[in-house]
Design an enzyme around this catalytic site. Structure first.
Site, PDB file in Angstrom:
ATOM      1  N   GLU A 182       0.814  -1.210   0.000  1.00 20.66           N
ATOM      2  CA  GLU A 182       0.000   0.000   0.000  1.00 20.66           C
ATOM      3  C   GLU A 182       0.853   1.268   0.000  1.00 20.66           C
ATOM      4  O   GLU A 182       0.576   2.228  -0.716  1.00 20.66           O
ATOM      5  CB  GLU A 182      -0.935  -0.025   1.214  1.00 20.66           C
ATOM      6  CG  GLU A 182      -2.228   0.722   1.007  1.00 20.66           C
ATOM      7  CD  GLU A 182      -2.220   2.091   1.686  1.00 20.66           C
ATOM      8  OE1 GLU A 182      -2.824   3.010   1.132  1.00 20.66           O
ATOM      9  OE2 GLU A 182      -1.593   2.240   2.744  1.00 20.66           O
ATOM     10  N   ASP A 192       0.606  -9.651   3.630  1.00 18.95           N
ATOM     11  CA  ASP A 192      -0.615  -9.320   4.373  1.00 18.95           C
ATOM     12  C   ASP A 192      -1.900  -9.473   3.549  1.00 18.95           C
ATOM     13  O   ASP A 192      -2.990  -9.573   4.120  1.00 18.95           O
ATOM     14  CB  ASP A 192      -0.544  -7.872   4.888  1.00 18.95           C
ATOM     15  CG  ASP A 192       0.698  -7.600   5.724  1.00 18.95           C
ATOM     16  OD1 ASP A 192       1.264  -8.569   6.266  1.00 18.95           O
ATOM     17  OD2 ASP A 192       1.104  -6.426   5.814  1.00 18.95           O
ATOM     18  N   MET A 218       1.878 -12.544  11.326  1.00 23.63           N
ATOM     19  CA  MET A 218       1.876 -11.159  10.830  1.00 23.63           C
ATOM     20  C   MET A 218       0.552 -10.839  10.141  1.00 23.63           C
ATOM     21  O   MET A 218      -0.385 -11.630  10.154  1.00 23.63           O
ATOM     22  CB  MET A 218       3.051 -10.962   9.876  1.00 23.63           C
ATOM     23  CG  MET A 218       4.383 -10.839  10.584  1.00 23.63           C
ATOM     24  SD  MET A 218       5.693 -10.491   9.390  1.00 23.63           S
ATOM     25  CE  MET A 218       7.010  -9.963  10.452  1.00 23.63           C
ATOM     26  N   GLY A 219       0.497  -9.697   9.500  1.00 22.09           N
ATOM     27  CA  GLY A 219      -0.717  -9.302   8.780  1.00 22.09           C
ATOM     28  C   GLY A 219      -1.048  -7.838   8.963  1.00 22.09           C
ATOM     29  O   GLY A 219      -2.035  -7.349   8.437  1.00 22.09           O
ATOM     30  N   ARG A 220      -0.236  -7.159   9.744  1.00 21.88           N
ATOM     31  CA  ARG A 220      -0.457  -5.752  10.088  1.00 21.88           C
ATOM     32  C   ARG A 220      -1.871  -5.570  10.645  1.00 21.88           C
ATOM     33  O   ARG A 220      -2.180  -6.250  11.615  1.00 21.88           O
ATOM     34  CB  ARG A 220      -0.213  -4.846   8.877  1.00 21.88           C
ATOM     35  CG  ARG A 220       0.575  -3.592   9.301  1.00 21.88           C
ATOM     36  CD  ARG A 220       0.880  -2.710   8.155  1.00 21.88           C
ATOM     37  NE  ARG A 220       2.077  -3.061   7.447  1.00 21.88           N
ATOM     38  CZ  ARG A 220       3.305  -2.686   7.784  1.00 21.88           C
ATOM     39  NH1 ARG A 220       3.494  -1.940   8.834  1.00 21.88           N
ATOM     40  NH2 ARG A 220       4.339  -3.042   7.064  1.00 21.88           N
ATOM     41  N   GLN A 240       7.989 -15.900   8.182  1.00 17.70           N
ATOM     42  CA  GLN A 240       6.833 -15.924   7.274  1.00 17.70           C
ATOM     43  C   GLN A 240       7.123 -15.270   5.932  1.00 17.70           C
ATOM     44  O   GLN A 240       6.429 -15.482   4.955  1.00 17.70           O
ATOM     45  CB  GLN A 240       5.650 -15.159   7.892  1.00 17.70           C
ATOM     46  CG  GLN A 240       5.089 -15.802   9.119  1.00 17.70           C
ATOM     47  CD  GLN A 240       4.281 -14.828   9.961  1.00 17.70           C
ATOM     48  OE1 GLN A 240       3.095 -14.678   9.740  1.00 17.70           O
ATOM     49  NE2 GLN A 240       4.915 -14.178  10.913  1.00 17.70           N
ATOM     50  N   ARG A 241       8.127 -14.390   5.924  1.00 20.37           N
ATOM     51  CA  ARG A 241       8.427 -13.636   4.708  1.00 20.37           C
ATOM     52  C   ARG A 241       9.626 -14.185   3.953  1.00 20.37           C
ATOM     53  O   ARG A 241       9.910 -13.732   2.845  1.00 20.37           O
ATOM     54  CB  ARG A 241       8.727 -12.182   5.089  1.00 20.37           C
ATOM     55  CG  ARG A 241       7.522 -11.340   5.029  1.00 20.37           C
ATOM     56  CD  ARG A 241       7.673  -9.923   5.364  1.00 20.37           C
ATOM     57  NE  ARG A 241       8.944  -9.289   5.264  1.00 20.37           N
ATOM     58  CZ  ARG A 241       9.200  -8.106   5.840  1.00 20.37           C
ATOM     59  NH1 ARG A 241       8.260  -7.510   6.538  1.00 20.37           N
ATOM     60  NH2 ARG A 241      10.360  -7.554   5.705  1.00 20.37           N
TER      61      ARG A 241
END
Ligand code: F6P
Length: 345
Positions: free
Chosen positions: A103, A128, A170-172, A278-279
């Site tokens: 974003e 995310d 995660m996921g903000r 996760q990344r």
């Protein structure tokens, strides 16, 4: 011959290299020369580049991270940042840029385009999966895969000890990863920011399971979940610190949830924070496939001079949407995913 720049901005994710490879090869097929811009918009402001030809991108398809490096630098937040970007673009004789990002990066691209007529095309990436205008983003599938595998592993140790295992993902500010991996991994409870779930309800559910003879529970919590009480009172999201660009870094709610569950249920509780695992690592086949299709679409948009657009997914199709669709909108995980997780738990 025209020259196209390509950059990756924001946090890295698996599949970025697959996208870079597709953009380079797609653009070369359209008689472009391609230049890689290092470390996102910072490299564009500072003129730090690397030539990219077919050979330069050979062998990068299965590699995690980004060969270009990335940063969350925002030219609108630096004095003269926008002029630097525009002047460097001219000096490098770039006809346009493909910005692969989340974003933040795509919003910068949009502002550059509408406020300065900057020739830019976007490609959506983030584990995310919260970008508006596309059904899915590069990196999400791999993150879900990694989290699911971790939950599977935690199952086997949890059931040996009559414990509650809390897994923070995660996921903000959204629960896409928590919902998808929670369902795929058979979590007993999934906590996401979008749906306020009282911690007392979670404790009741865990107690009920254990009273029925189940000797462990797995609670998946998204990092953006805000601790909620039955009274409706809600705490703020747990923020660790600010990053070098002043953006909030979430993390730590897993421990808060575990402490609450220990005091409410008296079961032993353990916390696993999956973090940047996760990344990292190799992208799944689905992410490579998606990144390749989105990258080719971006090259095609650039070739046609369709600036200000983003390559996107609509069902099974790769389409393009205006970059405007992305900005200022948070795309939440669907409520029915969370409900599905509840039904099968
Ligand atoms: O946006 C991707 C993401 O991994 C989020 O899920 C997480 O909150 C954040 O980036 C972590 O950022 P950093 O890599 O700066 O710690």
């Amino acid at each position: 011959m025209s020259t196209l720049g390509v950059l990756t901005g924001g946090g890295d994710c698996p599949g970025l290299n697959a996208a870079i490879r597709a953009i380079v090869r797609g653009a070369i097929a359209q008689r472009y020369e391609v230049v890689g811009i290092r470390h996102g918009f910072r490299g564009l402001a500072r003129g730090v580049t690397v030539p990219l030809d077919r050979r330069a991108v050979a062998g990068i398809l299965p590699r995690g991270g980004t060969i270009l490096g990335s940063s969350s630098y925002d030219c609108f937040r630096e004095e003269n940042g926008v002029s630097l970007v525009i002047d460097t673009t001219r000096a490098l004789e770039l006809d346009g840029v493909v910005a692969i990002g989340g974003e933040g990066t795509l919003s910068i691209a949009h502002r550059l385009h509408v406020e300065h007529g900057y020739p830019v095309v976007g490609v959506p990436k983030t584990i995310d999966n919260d970008i508006a205008g596309t059904d899915v983003t590069i990196g999400f599938d791999t993150a879900v895969h990694v989290c699911t595998e971790a939950i599977d592993r935690l199952h086997s140790t949890a059931e040996s000890h009559n414990r509650v295992m809390v897994v923070e993902v995660m996921g903000r500010n959204t629960g896409w990863i928590a919902a998808a991996a929670g369902i795929a991994g058979g979590a007993d409870v999934i906590l996401v920011p979008e749906i306020p779930t009282a911690i007392e309800e979670v404790a009741d559910h865990v107690r009920k399971r254990h009273a029925q003879g189940r000797d462990f529970s797995i609670v998946v919590v998204a990092e953006g979940y805000r601790l909620t009480r039955r009274t409706g009172e809600q705490e703020s999201a747990v923020v660790q610190q600010l990053d070098e660009y002043g953006y909030e870094r979430l993390g730590g709610v897993g421990r808060v949830v575990a402490e609450e569950l220990t005091s409410l249920t008296e079961f032993e509780t353990r916390v696993t924070v999956l973090g940047h695992v996760q990344r990292g690592g190799t992208p799944t086949a689905r992410d490579r496939f998606l990144a390749t299709r989105l990258g080719l679409k971006a090259a095609e948009l650039a070739g046609a001079g369709l600036w200000g657009r983003m390559a996107a997914v609509d069902g099974n199709e790769i389409v393009d949407v205006p970059l405007e669709r992305v900005t200022g909108v948070r795309r939440d995980a669907p409520a029915e995913w969370i409900e599905a997780g509840r039904v099968v738990a």
